[in-house]
Enzyme design. Sequence first.
Site, PDB file in Angstrom:
ATOM      1  N   SER A   1      -0.876  -8.864  -5.530  1.00  0.00           N
ATOM      2  CA  SER A   1      -1.182  -7.488  -5.949  1.00  0.00           C
ATOM      3  C   SER A   1      -0.429  -7.169  -7.223  1.00  0.00           C
ATOM      4  CB  SER A   1      -0.736  -6.503  -4.863  1.00  0.00           C
ATOM      5  OG  SER A   1      -0.775  -5.187  -5.348  1.00  0.00           O
TER       6      SER A   1
ATOM      7  N   TYR B   1       5.650  -3.472   0.819  1.00  0.00           N
ATOM      8  CA  TYR B   1       4.393  -4.070   0.355  1.00  0.00           C
ATOM      9  C   TYR B   1       4.637  -4.880  -0.929  1.00  0.00           C
ATOM     10  CZ  TYR B   1      -0.509  -4.407  -1.141  1.00  0.00           C
ATOM     11  OH  TYR B   1      -1.751  -4.873  -1.561  1.00  0.00           O
TER      12      TYR B   1
ATOM     13  N   LYS C   1       4.161  -9.030  -1.394  1.00  0.00           N
ATOM     14  CA  LYS C   1       3.256  -9.625  -2.378  1.00  0.00           C
ATOM     15  C   LYS C   1       4.025 -10.495  -3.372  1.00  0.00           C
ATOM     16  CE  LYS C   1      -0.555  -8.090  -0.700  1.00  0.00           C
ATOM     17  NZ  LYS C   1      -1.510  -9.033  -0.118  1.00  0.00           N
TER      18      LYS C   1
HETATM   19  P1  NDP Z   1      -9.097  -4.163   3.388  1.00  0.00           P
HETATM   20  O1  NDP Z   1      -8.119  -3.232   4.021  1.00  0.00           O
HETATM   21  O2  NDP Z   1     -10.409  -3.657   2.941  1.00  0.00           O
HETATM   22  O3  NDP Z   1      -9.356  -5.424   4.374  1.00  0.00           O
HETATM   23  C1  NDP Z   1      -8.279  -6.053   4.985  1.00  0.00           C
HETATM   24  C2  NDP Z   1      -8.755  -7.284   5.738  1.00  0.00           C
HETATM   25  O4  NDP Z   1      -7.601  -7.921   6.340  1.00  0.00           O
HETATM   26  C3  NDP Z   1      -9.709  -6.970   6.871  1.00  0.00           C
HETATM   27  O5  NDP Z   1     -10.645  -8.027   6.965  1.00  0.00           O
HETATM   28  C4  NDP Z   1      -8.807  -6.975   8.115  1.00  0.00           C
HETATM   29  O6  NDP Z   1      -9.504  -7.326   9.319  1.00  0.00           O
HETATM   30  C5  NDP Z   1      -7.823  -8.071   7.732  1.00  0.00           C
HETATM   31  N1  NDP Z   1      -6.513  -7.967   8.430  1.00  0.00           N
HETATM   32  C6  NDP Z   1      -5.611  -6.981   8.339  1.00  0.00           C
HETATM   33  N2  NDP Z   1      -4.542  -7.251   9.135  1.00  0.00           N
HETATM   34  C7  NDP Z   1      -4.798  -8.427   9.730  1.00  0.00           C
HETATM   35  C8  NDP Z   1      -4.093  -9.221  10.673  1.00  0.00           C
HETATM   36  N3  NDP Z   1      -2.888  -8.871  11.190  1.00  0.00           N
HETATM   37  N4  NDP Z   1      -4.654 -10.388  11.068  1.00  0.00           N
HETATM   38  C9  NDP Z   1      -5.841 -10.742  10.598  1.00  0.00           C
HETATM   39  N5  NDP Z   1      -6.571 -10.038   9.701  1.00  0.00           N
HETATM   40  C10 NDP Z   1      -6.055  -8.885   9.286  1.00  0.00           C
HETATM   41  O7  NDP Z   1      -8.287  -4.838   2.187  1.00  0.00           O
HETATM   42  P2  NDP Z   1      -8.764  -5.236   0.695  1.00  0.00           P
HETATM   43  O8  NDP Z   1     -10.036  -5.961   0.754  1.00  0.00           O
HETATM   44  O9  NDP Z   1      -8.618  -4.083  -0.168  1.00  0.00           O
HETATM   45  O10 NDP Z   1      -7.570  -6.241   0.299  1.00  0.00           O
HETATM   46  C11 NDP Z   1      -7.635  -7.654   0.495  1.00  0.00           C
HETATM   47  C12 NDP Z   1      -6.326  -8.260   0.013  1.00  0.00           C
HETATM   48  O11 NDP Z   1      -6.137  -7.943  -1.375  1.00  0.00           O
HETATM   49  C13 NDP Z   1      -5.092  -7.727   0.752  1.00  0.00           C
HETATM   50  O12 NDP Z   1      -4.156  -8.773   0.908  1.00  0.00           O
HETATM   51  C14 NDP Z   1      -4.547  -6.674  -0.198  1.00  0.00           C
HETATM   52  O13 NDP Z   1      -3.158  -6.482  -0.029  1.00  0.00           O
HETATM   53  C15 NDP Z   1      -4.888  -7.300  -1.541  1.00  0.00           C
HETATM   54  N6  NDP Z   1      -4.987  -6.327  -2.607  1.00  0.00           N
HETATM   55  C16 NDP Z   1      -5.975  -5.356  -2.605  1.00  0.00           C
HETATM   56  C17 NDP Z   1      -6.052  -4.463  -3.646  1.00  0.00           C
HETATM   57  C18 NDP Z   1      -7.123  -3.441  -3.756  1.00  0.00           C
HETATM   58  O14 NDP Z   1      -7.115  -2.721  -4.756  1.00  0.00           O
HETATM   59  N7  NDP Z   1      -8.036  -3.307  -2.806  1.00  0.00           N
HETATM   60  C19 NDP Z   1      -5.088  -4.474  -4.748  1.00  0.00           C
HETATM   61  C20 NDP Z   1      -4.103  -5.506  -4.633  1.00  0.00           C
HETATM   62  C21 NDP Z   1      -4.067  -6.385  -3.609  1.00  0.00           C
HETATM   63  P3  NDP Z   1     -10.305  -6.167  10.169  1.00  0.00           P
HETATM   64  O15 NDP Z   1     -11.487  -5.746   9.318  1.00  0.00           O
HETATM   65  O16 NDP Z   1     -10.763  -6.842  11.416  1.00  0.00           O
HETATM   66  O17 NDP Z   1      -9.351  -5.045  10.382  1.00  0.00           O
END
Ligand code: NDP
Length: 243
Positions: free
Chosen positions: A143, A156, A160
């Site tokens: 991130s 967080y 990262k």
């Molecule tokens: P979302 O919140 O939209 O999706 C998160 C995903 O992670 C879901 O599929 C969720 O599963 C899964 N998840 C969460 N916790 C667990 C766990 N304990 N075990 C297994 N699966 C888990 O996130 P984004 O798509 O926005 O982000 C994806 C990645 O990119 C993350 O690592 C985030 O930190 C990173 N990121 C995102 C940014 C953004 O602007 N969106 C910016 C910077 C980094 P379920 O649907 O079943 O809950």
Amino acid sequence: MDDLNGRVALVTGSSRGIGRAIALAFAEAGARVAVHYRSRAAEAEGVAASIRAMNRACLCVQADVSTSAGVDQLVHATEAGLGRVEILVNNAGIARPQPVEEITPADWDEIIAVNLTSCFLLTQAVLPTMRERRWGRIINLSSVAAQLGGVIGPHYAASKAGMHGLTHFYARRFAQEGITANVIAPALIETEMVTSNPNANPGLIPVGRFGAPDEVSAVAVMLARNGYITGQTISVNGGWYMT
Ligand code: NDP
């Protein structure tokens, strides 16, 4: 550039958001894809259905990647259903925007376990096969928070930033074994994680808008195809952090 046709890709957290876009993009590139989720089975099944509609092999697996048992279950199910993991995308993550003074040790432990320890556990689990086959791709979703601090919290940001250290180690250690490890560092991609965060607004971004998940997934596919990019951080952030 390497052909991804028939390669096995495991994309954690691919029920929605960025992970969903990456799973679909790998399927479009010809890969066999393990779609993984923690609790949203219906959304994950929807992604899997889209992949099967492309005539690609696909598997839907539930697991909590913050635990060793969950990671073992995920890797074993993927191997049994699709074959050994050749492309690992550590994407699953959580963000809990909190006032700094309210963050407890339990909050810290949870974020580190889901965002960082999972990355270590999964990489360790798939490395032996990658080394045996002398081909592997590890792609870690970090991130802008690792670079600038971000808008969520120190737990967080630290989780990262830790992914960068892991990536650098694996990239250097396995550079001569056909395995690459890289980081994608996004910022403010329009997913639930961002739209549910009151601190996130497009005004923070020089290009003046949130990013789209497929602007990240295109980079993931590029990294998987390219065997000469390793140990790098590719920022997909609308110009927020410039290197
Ligand atoms: P979302 O919140 O939209 O999706 C998160 C995903 O992670 C879901 O599929 C969720 O599963 C899964 N998840 C969460 N916790 C667990 C766990 N304990 N075990 C297994 N699966 C888990 O996130 P984004 O798509 O926005 O982000 C994806 C990645 O990119 C993350 O690592 C985030 O930190 C990173 N990121 C995102 C940014 C953004 O602007 N969106 C910016 C910077 C980094 P379920 O649907 O079943 O809950």
